[in-house]
Design a protein around this motif. Structure first.
Motif, PDB file in Angstrom:
ATOM      1  N   ALA A  83       0.874  -1.614  -0.141  1.00 27.00           N
ATOM      2  CA  ALA A  83      -0.436   0.213   0.072  1.00 27.00           C
ATOM      3  C   ALA A  83       0.619   1.474  -0.174  1.00 27.00           C
ATOM      4  N   ALA A  84       1.907   0.998   0.653  1.00 28.50           N
ATOM      5  CA  ALA A  84       2.874   2.366   0.617  1.00 28.50           C
ATOM      6  C   ALA A  84       3.658   2.531  -1.210  1.00 28.50           C
ATOM      7  N   CYS A  85       3.504   1.777  -1.056  1.00 38.22           N
ATOM      8  CA  CYS A  85       4.674   1.492  -2.434  1.00 38.22           C
ATOM      9  C   CYS A  85       3.344   1.923  -3.549  1.00 38.22           C
ATOM     10  N   ALA A  86       2.384   1.669  -3.550  1.00 40.14           N
ATOM     11  CA  ALA A  86       1.373   2.158  -4.307  1.00 40.14           C
ATOM     12  C   ALA A  86       1.167   3.751  -4.179  1.00 40.14           C
ATOM     13  N   VAL A  87       0.781   4.151  -2.650  1.00 41.62           N
ATOM     14  CA  VAL A  87       1.080   5.571  -2.391  1.00 41.62           C
ATOM     15  C   VAL A  87       2.124   6.520  -3.475  1.00 41.62           C
TER      16      VAL A  87
ATOM     17  N   ALA B 142      12.436   0.874  -8.003  1.00 40.40           N
ATOM     18  CA  ALA B 142      11.747  -0.428  -7.488  1.00 40.40           C
ATOM     19  C   ALA B 142      10.251  -0.294  -8.057  1.00 40.40           C
ATOM     20  N   VAL B 143       9.356   0.404  -7.936  1.00 46.18           N
ATOM     21  CA  VAL B 143       8.505   0.316  -8.120  1.00 46.18           C
ATOM     22  C   VAL B 143       7.180   1.072  -9.405  1.00 46.18           C
ATOM     23  N   SER B 144       8.235   1.774 -10.390  1.00 45.24           N
ATOM     24  CA  SER B 144       8.138   2.220 -11.694  1.00 45.24           C
ATOM     25  C   SER B 144       8.480   0.879 -12.640  1.00 45.24           C
ATOM     26  N   VAL B 145       7.862   0.241 -12.891  1.00 45.42           N
ATOM     27  CA  VAL B 145       7.743  -0.871 -14.154  1.00 45.42           C
ATOM     28  C   VAL B 145       6.860  -0.756 -14.987  1.00 45.42           C
ATOM     29  N   ARG B 146       6.006   0.120 -15.075  1.00 45.44           N
ATOM     30  CA  ARG B 146       4.724   0.212 -16.459  1.00 45.44           C
ATOM     31  C   ARG B 146       3.894   1.829 -16.418  1.00 45.44           C
ATOM     32  N   ARG B 147       3.323   1.629 -17.238  1.00 45.81           N
ATOM     33  CA  ARG B 147       2.557   3.361 -16.819  1.00 45.81           C
ATOM     34  C   ARG B 147       1.746   3.634 -15.341  1.00 45.81           C
ATOM     35  N   LYS B 148       1.833   4.766 -14.953  1.00 40.92           N
ATOM     36  CA  LYS B 148       1.699   4.905 -13.156  1.00 40.92           C
ATOM     37  C   LYS B 148      -0.098   4.057 -13.015  1.00 40.92           C
ATOM     38  N   SER B 149      -0.605   4.419 -13.456  1.00 38.42           N
ATOM     39  CA  SER B 149      -2.365   3.788 -13.302  1.00 38.42           C
ATOM     40  C   SER B 149      -2.677   2.236 -13.541  1.00 38.42           C
ATOM     41  N   VAL B 150      -0.953   1.087 -14.087  1.00 38.86           N
ATOM     42  CA  VAL B 150      -1.040  -0.203 -13.741  1.00 38.86           C
ATOM     43  C   VAL B 150      -0.460  -0.008 -13.016  1.00 38.86           C
ATOM     44  N   ASP B 151       0.936   0.386 -12.306  1.00 38.06           N
ATOM     45  CA  ASP B 151       1.341   0.096 -11.264  1.00 38.06           C
ATOM     46  C   ASP B 151       1.000   0.359 -10.167  1.00 38.06           C
ATOM     47  N   VAL B 152       0.337   1.449  -9.878  1.00 38.28           N
ATOM     48  CA  VAL B 152      -0.982   1.516  -8.467  1.00 38.28           C
ATOM     49  C   VAL B 152      -1.755   0.277  -8.268  1.00 38.28           C
ATOM     50  N   GLY B 153      -2.570   0.745  -9.244  1.00 40.53           N
ATOM     51  CA  GLY B 153      -3.792  -0.570  -9.316  1.00 40.53           C
ATOM     52  C   GLY B 153      -3.632  -1.752  -9.276  1.00 40.53           C
ATOM     53  N   LEU B 154      -2.247  -2.223 -10.126  1.00 35.00           N
ATOM     54  CA  LEU B 154      -1.806  -3.891  -9.163  1.00 35.00           C
ATOM     55  C   LEU B 154      -1.028  -3.696  -7.747  1.00 35.00           C
TER      56      LEU B 154
END
Length: 121
Positions: A69-73, A85-97
């Protein structure tokens, strides 16, 4: 104005249209060890694992859910490209996953037994 082949461009080329250089990608991946977000994420996972081993399964599961959850925020709030570390795809896809993982791990943690200590009683 720069002339590249037969194409004339002005200013900088957008990132999406730049030619990929395998050597530059390899150098960037080697420099990833210097990125603080990788160390913070790896450290948080180690702490959650220690919590799971020392305190119990449930506490470790909740710790993993909080980390996701912290990584999503962080991914949602920080400007692109964001933490490596958490930027792999588009921002919306990363946050959603990451939100999906946090909710799923949290829900699974609720139904898990609390480790060996609860079965010994």
């Amino acid at each position: 104005m720069e002339q590249q082949g037969e194409q004339v461009t002005t200013g900088t080329i957008p990132v999406e249209q730049q030619v990929l250089d395998p050597r530059a990608i390899a150098r960037a991946s080697l420099a990833a060890g210097e990125n603080a977000s990788l160390w913070w994420t790896a450290g948080a996972i180690v702490v959650a694992t220690v919590i799971a081993l020392v305190v119990g399964t449930r506490a470790g599961g909740y710790a993993f859910a909080v980390i996701a959850a912290a990584c999503a925020v962080l991914r949602a709030v920080l400007p692109s490209p964001g933490p490596v570390a958490v930027s792999v795809r588009r921002k919306s896809v990363d946050v959603g996953l990451l939100v999906f993982f946090a909710l799923t791990i949290g829900a699974l943690t609720v139904i898990l037994p609390d480790g060996l200590a609860s079965t010994a009683r």
